[in-house]
Design a protein around this motif. Sequence first.
Motif, short mmCIF file in Angstrom:
data_model
loop_
_atom_site.label_atom_id
_atom_site.label_comp_id
_atom_site.label_asym_id
_atom_site.label_seq_id
_atom_site.Cartn_x
_atom_site.Cartn_y
_atom_site.Cartn_z
N LYS A 152 41.43 42.31 44.39
CA LYS A 152 41.85 41.93 45.75
C LYS A 152 42.38 43.37 46.19
N THR A 195 41.75 40.26 32.86
CA THR A 195 41.20 39.74 33.63
C THR A 195 42.32 39.59 35.16
N TYR A 196 43.33 39.35 34.84
CA TYR A 196 44.51 38.66 36.28
C TYR A 196 44.67 40.15 36.55
N SER A 237 43.15 37.22 28.96
CA SER A 237 44.20 36.50 30.53
C SER A 237 44.39 38.09 31.30
N GLY A 238 45.21 38.64 30.22
CA GLY A 238 46.36 40.04 31.33
C GLY A 238 44.52 41.29 31.72
N TYR A 289 41.32 40.95 38.81
CA TYR A 289 40.94 40.40 39.51
C TYR A 289 42.14 40.85 40.64
N THR A 290 43.56 41.42 40.22
CA THR A 290 43.89 42.32 41.64
C THR A 290 43.57 43.25 41.52
#
Length: 125
Positions: A108, A100-101, A97-98, A104-105
């Motif tokens: 973005k 992936t986040y 999850s870390g 994503y950031t």
Amino acid sequence: MPIREDLVSSALTFLSDPKVHASPLAKRLAFLESKGLTQEEITEVLNRLNNPAPTSPSSSSAPPVPQYASYGNPYGQPPEPPGRDWRDWFIMAVVSSGVTYGLYTLAKVCLDMASVNSCRGMWCR
């Protein structure tokens, strides 16, 4: 010159070593010559190596060297790796999850910067 039995038996032990068998014969003979063996003694060593029967009475006085079988793994098969429990799955989920986040950031931010840079022309006012 008489054959020096101690050098011949030492050379015979040397040439019987399994590690020495891998080297070429010329290297082995050169090594024996460098140790001071005469050509007659080297020939005697090679004869004894090819014909394992003792050719002189003094060589039969040496006790035979016992040959032992190689040992296998004394512990049997290696143990199986432990199975995964809930803590392993939880750690994998948190790390995934870390990551992936973070990706994503990063995407973005990069896309926002690309859109800002592309609109600096005359049409984006």
